[in-house]
Design a protein around this motif. Structure first.
Motif, PDB file in Angstrom:
ATOM      1  N   PHE A  23       0.830  -1.200   0.000  1.00 20.94           N
ATOM      2  CA  PHE A  23       0.000   0.000   0.000  1.00 20.94           C
ATOM      3  C   PHE A  23       0.864   1.250   0.000  1.00 20.94           C
ATOM      4  CE2 PHE A  23      -2.123   3.381   2.321  1.00 20.94           C
ATOM      5  CZ  PHE A  23      -3.277   3.506   1.581  1.00 20.94           C
ATOM      6  N   SER A  24       1.929   1.246   0.831  1.00 20.66           N
ATOM      7  CA  SER A  24       2.737   2.463   0.907  1.00 20.66           C
ATOM      8  C   SER A  24       3.564   2.654  -0.361  1.00 20.66           C
ATOM      9  CB  SER A  24       3.621   2.479   2.151  1.00 20.66           C
ATOM     10  OG  SER A  24       4.087   1.209   2.446  1.00 20.66           O
ATOM     11  N   LEU A  25       3.914   1.553  -1.024  1.00 21.16           N
ATOM     12  CA  LEU A  25       4.621   1.719  -2.302  1.00 21.16           C
ATOM     13  C   LEU A  25       3.689   2.366  -3.332  1.00 21.16           C
ATOM     14  CD1 LEU A  25       6.717  -1.541  -2.671  1.00 21.16           C
ATOM     15  CD2 LEU A  25       7.547   0.788  -2.518  1.00 21.16           C
ATOM     16  N   PHE A  27       1.207   4.311  -2.587  1.00 22.98           N
ATOM     17  CA  PHE A  27       1.119   5.691  -2.097  1.00 22.98           C
ATOM     18  C   PHE A  27       2.310   6.503  -2.583  1.00 22.98           C
ATOM     19  CE2 PHE A  27       1.869   8.543   1.641  1.00 22.98           C
ATOM     20  CZ  PHE A  27       0.752   9.339   1.467  1.00 22.98           C
ATOM     21  N   LEU A  28       3.503   5.885  -2.435  1.00 26.70           N
ATOM     22  CA  LEU A  28       4.749   6.535  -2.849  1.00 26.70           C
ATOM     23  C   LEU A  28       4.712   6.858  -4.332  1.00 26.70           C
ATOM     24  CD1 LEU A  28       7.724   7.159  -1.926  1.00 26.70           C
ATOM     25  CD2 LEU A  28       8.290   4.924  -2.784  1.00 26.70           C
ATOM     26  N   ARG A  31       2.391   9.657  -5.292  1.00 28.40           N
ATOM     27  CA  ARG A  31       2.714  11.007  -4.833  1.00 28.40           C
ATOM     28  C   ARG A  31       3.955  11.577  -5.487  1.00 28.40           C
ATOM     29  NH1 ARG A  31      -0.005  13.108   0.122  1.00 28.40           N
ATOM     30  NH2 ARG A  31       2.049  13.698   0.865  1.00 28.40           N
ATOM     31  N   SER A  32       4.862  10.695  -5.957  1.00 30.28           N
ATOM     32  CA  SER A  32       6.135  11.214  -6.454  1.00 30.28           C
ATOM     33  C   SER A  32       6.416  10.618  -7.823  1.00 30.28           C
ATOM     34  CB  SER A  32       7.243  10.850  -5.465  1.00 30.28           C
ATOM     35  OG  SER A  32       8.439  10.639  -6.155  1.00 30.28           O
ATOM     36  N   PHE A  34       9.086  10.868  -9.512  1.00 32.76           N
ATOM     37  CA  PHE A  34      10.432  10.279  -9.548  1.00 32.76           C
ATOM     38  C   PHE A  34      10.381   8.814  -9.164  1.00 32.76           C
ATOM     39  CE2 PHE A  34      14.133   9.070  -6.935  1.00 32.76           C
ATOM     40  CZ  PHE A  34      15.082   9.077  -7.922  1.00 32.76           C
ATOM     41  N   HIS A  35       9.673   8.539  -8.031  1.00 38.00           N
ATOM     42  CA  HIS A  35       9.606   7.148  -7.595  1.00 38.00           C
ATOM     43  C   HIS A  35       8.770   6.316  -8.546  1.00 38.00           C
ATOM     44  CE1 HIS A  35      11.045   8.968  -3.840  1.00 38.00           C
ATOM     45  NE2 HIS A  35      11.662   7.804  -3.713  1.00 38.00           N
ATOM     46  N   LYS A  38      11.039   5.322 -11.185  1.00 37.67           N
ATOM     47  CA  LYS A  38      12.020   4.338 -10.718  1.00 37.67           C
ATOM     48  C   LYS A  38      11.374   2.954 -10.600  1.00 37.67           C
ATOM     49  CE  LYS A  38      16.013   6.184 -10.198  1.00 37.67           C
ATOM     50  NZ  LYS A  38      17.214   5.595 -10.770  1.00 37.67           N
ATOM     51  N   ILE A  39      10.159   2.932 -10.046  1.00 38.68           N
ATOM     52  CA  ILE A  39       9.477   1.643  -9.890  1.00 38.68           C
ATOM     53  C   ILE A  39       9.139   1.079 -11.266  1.00 38.68           C
ATOM     54  CG2 ILE A  39       7.369   0.573  -9.013  1.00 38.68           C
ATOM     55  CD1 ILE A  39       7.580   2.520  -6.646  1.00 38.68           C
TER      56      ILE A  39
ATOM     57  N   GLY B  72       6.126   8.568   0.190  1.00 39.90           N
ATOM     58  CA  GLY B  72       5.792   7.544   1.185  1.00 39.90           C
ATOM     59  C   GLY B  72       6.986   7.062   1.969  1.00 39.90           C
ATOM     60  N   ILE B  76       7.098   3.934   4.742  1.00 38.06           N
ATOM     61  CA  ILE B  76       7.807   2.681   4.528  1.00 38.06           C
ATOM     62  C   ILE B  76       8.836   2.458   5.625  1.00 38.06           C
ATOM     63  CG2 ILE B  76       9.410   1.515   2.983  1.00 38.06           C
ATOM     64  CD1 ILE B  76       7.884   2.777   0.673  1.00 38.06           C
ATOM     65  N   PHE B 133      16.530   6.289  -3.745  1.00 36.90           N
ATOM     66  CA  PHE B 133      16.074   5.202  -4.618  1.00 36.90           C
ATOM     67  C   PHE B 133      16.935   5.044  -5.858  1.00 36.90           C
ATOM     68  CE2 PHE B 133      12.731   2.541  -6.496  1.00 36.90           C
ATOM     69  CZ  PHE B 133      12.381   1.840  -5.372  1.00 36.90           C
TER      70      PHE B 133
END
Lengths: 273, 167
Positions: A23-25, A27-28, A31-32, A34-35, A38-39, B72, B76, B133
């Motif tokens: 869930f927090s991933l 969320f991450l 929200r971003s 950049f992430h 990356k993901i 987040g 985390i 990251f």
């Protein structure tokens, strides 16, 4: 069912942890940017590996078709390469000076042998594909033989591994010419005959087809000299040559047809008394 | 609602507010923001329900992320650290010895220091790994982790020494 619930209760902490982590991933990544990128890259890294794997499997099943296409392409390239080898007949200012009256078709060998003293080969094209008798067959690195008889879909070829077949050859760096004959030893071990001992030759010289016969054009590389002996009695060299390619292990070959063969044969016949 | 739950709830709210409105705006030496809210995860009683604790750790990070408009990373980091806390406790206080009921009630200072150090370092490491990251920022991650962890540790020790341990 009870066991499943027990397992769920027993591992409730890791389950809760990974659920909340997922869930927090999310969320991450929402929200971003950049992430998110990356993901996405991480996912791409794994999926590209999978795609590569599946692609390699698909390619494996395509190999037969790919081989056919490559063989066809090679046929055209072979014609260009041999044409380039053809000798100049007159000055290039007067137009295209090279005469290359050969037509090339790709064929596959379906039966081959080397155990007899007179070997024959069967190829998978016949009169329906325009193959005629008395035309040459070459491979990517040498000569395979001469077509002897043709049926509708197949043709039989006198192999170069045949004691009665003589192929006109000359040397790449010397104009001496002779003939290449198989003596029935190894499949790449040939002897070169009828070369006068006045010619300047060395060990390791390359033998190419001579272009004197109507079967093969000038300049197909065949092999190298591995042994020279000057026989002073006869005035000819005794020579052994090693072929570049083992003719008994060939699969892809080319039928090479001389358009003017009839004319040459006619003249040959006329010249004889 | 008994008094311990009430106190826990109050410290949760206060620490979130302090973190968001004071410590996240500090920018010591330009970029160091000490994280005091780790104190809540440290002080939470060791003998309570672990599942509930994981969820509370998640909520703590989530609220801080929501209110400070960051991604987040806090979520985390604090979630992972609450999940891993029993392991850190076991390593810091020893397996054979009787496990302490809470951080403040235990008298062994060296074990407490080791626990605090590992806990904060792990939390900060996860936090900065998530923030950067990228493998390219490896040295940057280590630098930020060690510097911020030092200031967080200092703050946690000072603040927790201001309050007397509850019996």
């Amino acid at each position: 069912m009870q066991r499943i619930i027990n397992a769920l209760v027993q591992f409730r902490n890791p389950i809760l942890y990974f659920f909340l982590l997922g869930f927090s991933l999310l969320f991450l990544s929402s929200r971003s940017s950049f992430h998110q990128n990356k993901i996405g890259e991480l996912g791409f890294y794994f999926s590209s590996g999978l795609y590569k794997f599946s692609n390699s499997i698909n390619q494996y099943f395509d190999l037969k078709e790919k081989n056919r296409i490559l063989h066809q392409e090679n046929t055209q390239l072979k014609a260009l390469a041999l044409k380039k080898n053809a000798p100049f007949l007159y000055d290039p200012y007067l137009g295209n000076p090279k005469r290359f009256p050969f037509k090339i078709r790709n064929v596959n060998v379906i039966k081959n042998s080397l155990l007899n003293q007179r070997n024959y080969i069967i190829i998978d094209k016949g009169t329906e594909d325009g193959v005629q008798t008395e035309v040459g067959v070459i491979t990517s690195n040498g000569v395979l033989g001469i077509v002897k008889s043709v049926s509708k879909k197949y043709a039989s070829v006198i192999s170069i591994l045949h004691q009665d077949l003589k192929i006109n050859v000359r040397f790449k760096h010397s104009n001496a010419f002779g003939s290449l004959v198989w003596k029935g030893k190894g499949p790449t071990e040939f002897s070169v005959e009828d070369i006068v001992s006045s010619a300047q030759l060395q060990l390791g010289d390359t033998i190419v087809t001579g272009g004197m016969s109507s079967y093969f054009p000038y300049g197909i590389p065949l092999g190298t000299i591995t042994h020279i002996e000057n026989d002073s009695n006869s005035g000819y060299y005794i020579m052994t040559a090693e072929l570049f390619e083992n003719p008994s292990q060939v699969y892809a070959a080319y039928v090479i047809e001389n358009k003017f063969k009839g004319e040459i044969d006619f003249l040959n016949k006329e010249a004889k008394p | 609602m008994n008094s311990i739950t009430l106190k826990t709830f109050a410290s949760f709210v206060i620490l979130v507010l302090f973190q968001v409105f004071i410590f996240n705006q500090m920018n010591l030496f330009g970029y160091i923001n000490p994280m005091l809210y780790v104190l809540f995860l440290v002080n939470y009683r060791f003998d309570r329900n672990q599942t509930l604790f994981i969820f509370i750790g998640f909520l703590l990070g989530f609220f801080i992320d929501l209110m400070s408009q960051t991604g987040g990373a806090h979520t985390i980091a604090s979630l992972s650290v609450s999940f891993l806390r029993p392991i850190i406790i076991r390593n810091a206080f020893g397996i054979t010895a009787e496990l302490p009921k809470s951080f403040q009630s235990d008298p062994r200072i060296i074990n407490k220091a080791v626990f605090l150090l590992f806990f904060i370092l792990l939390h900060h490491l996860i936090y900065f790994v998530v923030v950067y990251f990228s493998w390219d920022a490896f040295s940057l991650i280590l630098k930020s982790t060690s510097l911020t962890a030092f200031f967080s540790l200092l703050l946690v020790v000072i603040i927790s020494s201001l309050f007397k341990p509850t019996k």
